[in-house]
Design a protein around this motif. Sequence first.
Motif, PDB file in Angstrom:
ATOM      1  N   PHE A 147       0.842  -1.200   0.000  1.00  0.00           N
ATOM      2  CA  PHE A 147       0.000   0.000   0.000  1.00  0.00           C
ATOM      3  C   PHE A 147       0.873   1.243   0.000  1.00  0.00           C
ATOM      4  N   ASP A 148       0.716   2.070  -1.035  1.00  0.00           N
ATOM      5  CA  ASP A 148       1.493   3.316  -1.142  1.00  0.00           C
ATOM      6  C   ASP A 148       0.576   4.504  -0.836  1.00  0.00           C
ATOM      7  N   THR A 149       0.947   5.277   0.191  1.00  0.00           N
ATOM      8  CA  THR A 149       0.077   6.367   0.650  1.00  0.00           C
ATOM      9  C   THR A 149      -0.037   7.483  -0.398  1.00  0.00           C
ATOM     10  N   ALA A 150       1.076   7.829  -1.051  1.00  0.00           N
ATOM     11  CA  ALA A 150       1.031   8.908  -2.050  1.00  0.00           C
ATOM     12  C   ALA A 150       0.191   8.489  -3.253  1.00  0.00           C
ATOM     13  N   HIS A 151       0.315   7.221  -3.651  1.00  0.00           N
ATOM     14  CA  HIS A 151      -0.464   6.735  -4.788  1.00  0.00           C
ATOM     15  C   HIS A 151      -1.962   6.753  -4.444  1.00  0.00           C
ATOM     16  N   ALA A 152      -2.305   6.278  -3.251  1.00  0.00           N
ATOM     17  CA  ALA A 152      -3.716   6.250  -2.847  1.00  0.00           C
ATOM     18  C   ALA A 152      -4.292   7.668  -2.861  1.00  0.00           C
ATOM     19  N   ARG A 198      -1.360  12.156 -10.259  1.00  0.00           N
ATOM     20  CA  ARG A 198       0.077  12.345 -10.517  1.00  0.00           C
ATOM     21  C   ARG A 198       0.910  11.663  -9.444  1.00  0.00           C
ATOM     22  N   ASP A 199       1.894  10.897  -9.883  1.00  0.00           N
ATOM     23  CA  ASP A 199       2.733  10.110  -8.974  1.00  0.00           C
ATOM     24  C   ASP A 199       4.021  10.872  -8.677  1.00  0.00           C
ATOM     25  N   VAL A 200       3.917  11.878  -7.813  1.00  0.00           N
ATOM     26  CA  VAL A 200       5.116  12.621  -7.418  1.00  0.00           C
ATOM     27  C   VAL A 200       5.188  12.642  -5.892  1.00  0.00           C
ATOM     28  N   HIS A 201       6.273  12.072  -5.365  1.00  0.00           N
ATOM     29  CA  HIS A 201       6.406  11.915  -3.920  1.00  0.00           C
ATOM     30  C   HIS A 201       6.978  13.185  -3.284  1.00  0.00           C
ATOM     31  N   GLU A 202       6.632  13.401  -2.025  1.00  0.00           N
ATOM     32  CA  GLU A 202       7.122  14.553  -1.265  1.00  0.00           C
ATOM     33  C   GLU A 202       7.604  14.059   0.109  1.00  0.00           C
TER      34      GLU A 202
HETATM   35 MN    MN Z   1       5.319   6.411  -6.935  1.00  0.00          MN
END
Ligand code: MN
Length: 315
Positions: free
Chosen positions: A179-184, A229-233
């Motif tokens: 589970f990816d929080t940014a993707h969700a 948009r898949d951009v991580h911070e």
């Molecule tokens: Mn990603």
Amino acid sequence: MILHVGVHVSIGGGVDKAVDRAYNYGSTAFQIFTRNPRGWMYKPLKPDEVTLFREKVKRFGYDGYVVSHMPYLPNLSSPDDNIYQKSLDSLINELNRAGELGISYLVIHLGSHMGKGFEKGKERLLNAVSTALDMVDNDVMILLENMAGQRNSMGSRFEEIQALLDGLSSYSDRIGVCFDTAHAFAAGYDLSTSKGVEYTFNEFEEYIGFKWLKVVHLNDSRYELASGRDVHEHIGLGYIGEKGFRLILSNKEIIKMPLILETPVDKKRGDLGNIMMIWYLAGVKPPINILKKWEEYLEKDPQDKEIYENYILKM
Ligand code: MN
Ligand code: ZN
Ligand code: MN
């Protein structure tokens, strides 16, 4: 209580060097690419590096908390026969390599159906995963990662991941979910408010089920809710925010998992800063040996010293 938290580390200089990097951050889990993720080419792993990798994983206590991530180019849902075949070859290779290294989990992206629709993509993806699992007999689990809602992407909605898991039910002991929080968040699951976090985890339980959850990718999001948009911070500095991560980390299923950060490294913050923020926001006091590691690290690289002094030392 201890958290299993760490960053994605580089294998530069040899795959075993990744373990040293993780250890220097005082991390208790880590993730790698077993090769350059931006190409199709790869060389076999060097046997002496494999031996060293396994030895260090044991020595530093990482057994069961090491994650491998598939390279970026493969598209296991591709309608193009050539791309699909190359992608399947990559999956088989990565499954073998993770097995050689004694790694527990291989995280895969679910790819893009390229406009052909979810059902067509699903056929390809299920075929790829089952073929790889039939061909490679080892203990590595393939983890399906939820996607960010990009156009034509597969598995951004939990319902879609449910459909994929259903299609792999005969491999249930070799399949799981990351589970990816940014993707969700990018896909429209609001992890920044208490109502939104509650809704998201209820949906997760209803459609996927926490029993399938094996790894969590903790990333903040640089763009707003449902941006696709898949951009991580950095943790707390994006749209999920500190409040969101406090709420996410208060979930008793999430907190048990290997927690992997795929956050940027830039002038704002380094990897250690994000690791420390997770302990802080989870409200779990790090044990003394980890604090010592962090102090040693900050002697050499003081970029994130303020986080240590202002957050960690005040816990
Ligand atoms: Mn990603
Ligand atoms: Zn990923
Ligand atoms: Mn991820």
